[in-house]
Design a protein around this motif. Structure first.
Motif, PDB file in Angstrom:
ATOM      1  N   UNK A   3       1.265  12.169  -6.516  1.00 32.52           N
ATOM      2  CA  UNK A   3       1.152  11.024  -5.609  1.00 32.52           C
ATOM      3  C   UNK A   3       1.904  11.281  -4.304  1.00 32.52           C
ATOM      4  N   UNK A   4       3.018  11.945  -4.383  1.00 32.53           N
ATOM      5  CA  UNK A   4       3.795  12.230  -3.171  1.00 32.53           C
ATOM      6  C   UNK A   4       3.287  13.467  -2.439  1.00 32.53           C
ATOM      7  N   UNK A   5       2.534  14.325  -3.136  1.00 36.25           N
ATOM      8  CA  UNK A   5       2.037  15.553  -2.519  1.00 36.25           C
ATOM      9  C   UNK A   5       0.661  15.349  -1.870  1.00 36.25           C
ATOM     10  N   UNK A   6      -0.244  14.703  -2.596  1.00 34.30           N
ATOM     11  CA  UNK A   6      -1.608  14.503  -2.087  1.00 34.30           C
ATOM     12  C   UNK A   6      -1.633  13.457  -0.985  1.00 34.30           C
ATOM     13  N   UNK A   7      -2.649  13.520  -0.126  1.00 36.56           N
ATOM     14  CA  UNK A   7      -2.842  12.434   0.846  1.00 36.56           C
ATOM     15  C   UNK A   7      -3.133  11.127   0.110  1.00 36.56           C
ATOM     16  N   UNK A   8      -2.803  10.027   0.734  1.00 33.54           N
ATOM     17  CA  UNK A   8      -2.953   8.702   0.112  1.00 33.54           C
ATOM     18  C   UNK A   8      -4.382   8.443  -0.354  1.00 33.54           C
ATOM     19  N   UNK A   9      -5.371   8.775   0.482  1.00 34.94           N
ATOM     20  CA  UNK A   9      -6.759   8.492   0.120  1.00 34.94           C
ATOM     21  C   UNK A   9      -7.177   9.257  -1.140  1.00 34.94           C
ATOM     22  N   UNK A  10      -6.637  10.455  -1.334  1.00 36.90           N
ATOM     23  CA  UNK A  10      -6.976  11.239  -2.513  1.00 36.90           C
ATOM     24  C   UNK A  10      -6.318  10.655  -3.765  1.00 36.90           C
ATOM     25  N   UNK A  11      -5.079  10.234  -3.631  1.00 39.18           N
ATOM     26  CA  UNK A  11      -4.397   9.587  -4.751  1.00 39.18           C
ATOM     27  C   UNK A  11      -5.104   8.289  -5.135  1.00 39.18           C
ATOM     28  N   UNK A  12      -5.531   7.511  -4.141  1.00 44.00           N
ATOM     29  CA  UNK A  12      -6.280   6.283  -4.424  1.00 44.00           C
ATOM     30  C   UNK A  12      -7.594   6.576  -5.128  1.00 44.00           C
ATOM     31  N   UNK A  13      -8.237   7.647  -4.724  1.00 41.92           N
ATOM     32  CA  UNK A  13      -9.498   8.043  -5.361  1.00 41.92           C
ATOM     33  C   UNK A  13      -9.273   8.369  -6.835  1.00 41.92           C
ATOM     34  N   UNK A  14      -8.213   9.084  -7.127  1.00 36.65           N
ATOM     35  CA  UNK A  14      -7.891   9.423  -8.513  1.00 36.65           C
ATOM     36  C   UNK A  14      -7.574   8.156  -9.308  1.00 36.65           C
ATOM     37  N   UNK A  15      -6.789   7.278  -8.724  1.00 37.41           N
ATOM     38  CA  UNK A  15      -6.420   6.033  -9.405  1.00 37.41           C
ATOM     39  C   UNK A  15      -7.633   5.135  -9.641  1.00 37.41           C
ATOM     40  N   UNK A  16      -8.634   5.244  -8.822  1.00 39.24           N
ATOM     41  CA  UNK A  16      -9.808   4.373  -8.973  1.00 39.24           C
ATOM     42  C   UNK A  16     -10.575   4.648 -10.263  1.00 39.24           C
ATOM     43  N   UNK A  17     -10.361   5.798 -10.890  1.00 39.05           N
ATOM     44  CA  UNK A  17     -11.036   6.128 -12.146  1.00 39.05           C
ATOM     45  C   UNK A  17     -10.301   5.589 -13.376  1.00 39.05           C
TER      46      UNK A  17
END
Length: 87
Positions: A3-17
């Protein structure tokens, strides 16, 4: 911690699953995870999957007080609707 390494939009994409129960558990990991797991867009998508829509607010005063009083309206709405389901 991705979460701290990836860009926010990518972390949100992962969390959306994640399912709603897992999202609630993620919010207990750290402040960064809590911020992402309580994102309004994620919970809005979860509500739309079940066709659970937020009630409309008629007056500007209702809209303003609603946005100030709830940080994640769709999350609260999802929880309220899920409680009414019969399993």
């Amino acid at each position: 911690d991705f979460v701290t390494i990836f860009p926010r939009y990518l972390s949100l994409y992962i969390f959306s699953f994640l399912d709603p129960k897992s999202l609630c558990r993620c919010s207990q990991v750290s402040w960064n995870w809590k911020t992402l797991s309580e994102n309004e867009r994620i919970w809005q998508m979860k509500c739309l999957q079940h066709a659970w829509y937020l009630p409309t607010l008629n007056t500007p005063q209702q809209q303003q007080s609603h946005t100030l009083s709830t940080t994640c309206a769709h999350k609260l709405h999802y929880i309220a609707c899920a409680r009414t389901l019969d399993f």
